[in-house]
Enzyme design. Structure first.
Site, mmCIF file in Angstrom:
data_model
loop_
_atom_site.group_PDB
_atom_site.id
_atom_site.type_symbol
_atom_site.label_atom_id
_atom_site.label_comp_id
_atom_site.label_asym_id
_atom_site.label_seq_id
_atom_site.Cartn_x
_atom_site.Cartn_y
_atom_site.Cartn_z
ATOM 1 C CG PHE A 58 -7.309 18.548 -9.251
ATOM 2 C CD1 PHE A 58 -7.015 17.248 -8.857
ATOM 3 C CD2 PHE A 58 -6.513 19.587 -8.780
ATOM 4 C CE1 PHE A 58 -5.941 16.982 -8.015
ATOM 5 C CE2 PHE A 58 -5.434 19.327 -7.937
ATOM 6 C CZ PHE A 58 -5.159 18.027 -7.559
ATOM 7 C CE LYS A 79 -11.945 15.525 -6.155
ATOM 8 N NZ LYS A 79 -10.820 15.312 -7.082
ATOM 9 C CG ASP A 128 -0.962 20.249 -3.574
ATOM 10 O OD1 ASP A 128 -1.708 19.415 -3.034
ATOM 11 O OD2 ASP A 128 0.021 19.921 -4.279
ATOM 12 C CD GLU A 163 -7.501 12.624 3.543
ATOM 13 O OE1 GLU A 163 -6.942 13.736 3.462
ATOM 14 O OE2 GLU A 163 -7.353 11.742 2.704
ATOM 15 C CG ASP A 164 -6.751 17.193 1.753
ATOM 16 O OD1 ASP A 164 -6.903 15.956 1.875
ATOM 17 O OD2 ASP A 164 -5.912 17.683 0.984
ATOM 18 N NE ARG A 182 0.478 22.375 -0.180
ATOM 19 C CZ ARG A 182 0.051 21.109 -0.325
ATOM 20 N NH1 ARG A 182 -1.178 20.800 0.027
ATOM 21 N NH2 ARG A 182 0.842 20.181 -0.806
ATOM 22 N N GLY A 193 -2.284 18.596 2.876
ATOM 23 C CA GLY A 193 -3.560 19.202 2.500
ATOM 24 C C GLY A 193 -4.463 19.635 3.641
ATOM 25 C CG ASP A 234 -9.952 11.741 -6.040
ATOM 26 O OD1 ASP A 234 -10.985 11.292 -6.571
ATOM 27 O OD2 ASP A 234 -9.011 12.218 -6.708
HETATM 28 P P1 IMP Z 1 -7.276 9.546 -2.559
HETATM 29 O O1 IMP Z 1 -6.244 8.619 -1.988
HETATM 30 O O2 IMP Z 1 -7.440 9.390 -4.046
HETATM 31 O O3 IMP Z 1 -8.614 9.495 -1.837
HETATM 32 O O4 IMP Z 1 -6.715 11.016 -2.446
HETATM 33 C C1 IMP Z 1 -6.391 11.547 -1.249
HETATM 34 C C2 IMP Z 1 -5.405 12.700 -1.343
HETATM 35 O O5 IMP Z 1 -5.169 13.127 -2.679
HETATM 36 C C3 IMP Z 1 -5.979 13.881 -0.624
HETATM 37 O O6 IMP Z 1 -5.621 13.869 0.727
HETATM 38 C C4 IMP Z 1 -5.394 15.043 -1.386
HETATM 39 O O7 IMP Z 1 -4.150 15.418 -0.838
HETATM 40 C C5 IMP Z 1 -5.198 14.540 -2.786
HETATM 41 N N1 IMP Z 1 -6.338 14.934 -3.644
HETATM 42 C C6 IMP Z 1 -7.355 14.180 -4.089
HETATM 43 N N2 IMP Z 1 -8.215 14.892 -4.842
HETATM 44 C C7 IMP Z 1 -7.717 16.146 -4.868
HETATM 45 C C8 IMP Z 1 -8.192 17.374 -5.465
HETATM 46 O O8 IMP Z 1 -9.232 17.480 -6.127
HETATM 47 N N3 IMP Z 1 -7.394 18.466 -5.253
HETATM 48 C C9 IMP Z 1 -6.243 18.431 -4.523
HETATM 49 N N4 IMP Z 1 -5.793 17.320 -3.938
HETATM 50 C C10 IMP Z 1 -6.522 16.181 -4.114
HETATM 51 MG MG MG Z 2 -2.103 16.965 -2.189
#
Ligand code: IMP
Ligand code: MG
Length: 184
Positions: free
Chosen positions: A163, A142, A170, A110-111, A176, A55, A114
């Site tokens: 999302f 978020k 993606d 980090e992208d 992407r 990402g 979440d």
């Molecule tokens: P986390 O572990 O839930 O914080 O999520 C981290 C990873 O999940 C990010 O690096 C993204 O690759 C993916 N992700 C989380 N939310 C989204 C979203 O809204 N769109 C796309 N990818 C997401």
């Molecule tokens: Mg992803």
């Protein structure tokens, strides 16, 4: 211009709901963050930017060009999501950087943050390698995670709890290549 022929050509005909951040908004925010990062680190010291694939690949490419410091780039591959849009809480490292982290100023790129599961698993793993400093820059946050082991020092945008796709993000590996960030 969501859902124009140009967008559909890039997504194989799939539509997005709305544009959350335009190409111009992203570009100016990323430039600003690059300046903030440049100023924050002690002068004369090098950085190691570690991007979380996949990402962060576009964000990484853009932000390095706004950091006026000697820096190296490497990547990590952590898999947490399957084809769906819900975080499983399970993070695996599929690729580990070859670069040595010890005594380096490590900046994790980090992208989007979440649930925070990815960060919460990664940060302790990286800290064991005794970096000189370990900070996070996240393009999007978020603010749903309740117990992040570490908050990103730099955040591009406080994102809606939707999302998001585009600019590297993606859904099932699609979207992407959108130049803006949209919600699905
Ligand atoms: P986390 O572990 O839930 O914080 O999520 C981290 C990873 O999940 C990010 O690096 C993204 O690759 C993916 N992700 C989380 N939310 C989204 C979203 O809204 N769109 C796309 N990818 C997401
Ligand atoms: Mg992803």
């Amino acid at each position: 211009m969501p859902n124009t022929a140009d967008v559909r050509a890039r997504t194989g005909g799939q539509d997005v709901r709305r544009i959350a951040y335009s190409q111009q908004e992203i570009a100016s925010r990323v430039a600003e963050m690059g300046r903030d990062i440049t100023e924050w680190y002690p002068s004369g010291e090098d950085l190691l930017l570690l991007g979380l694939l996949k990402g962060s690949f576009i964000f990484m490419a853009d932000i390095v060009r706004h950091i006026a410091r000697p820096l190296h780039v490497d990547f990590l591959v952590a898999a947490s999501y399957g084809a769906g849009t819900v975080s499983s809480g399970d993070v695996k490292l599929l690729y580990d950087p070859e670069a040595k982290l010890q005594d380096q100023h490590v900046l994790l790129v980090e992208d989007i943050v979440d649930s925070g599961h990815t960060m919460n698993r990664l940060i302790p793993m990286l800290e064991k390698r005794a970096p000189r400093s370990l900070e996070i820059v996240a393009l999007l946050h978020k603010h749903v995670a309740e117990n992040l082991v570490r908050e990103p020092r730099w955040i591009g945008f406080d994102a809606p709890r939707e999302f998001l796709v585009g600019y590297g993000l993606d859904h099932s590996e699609n979207f992407r290549n959108l130049p803006f960030i949209a919600s699905l």
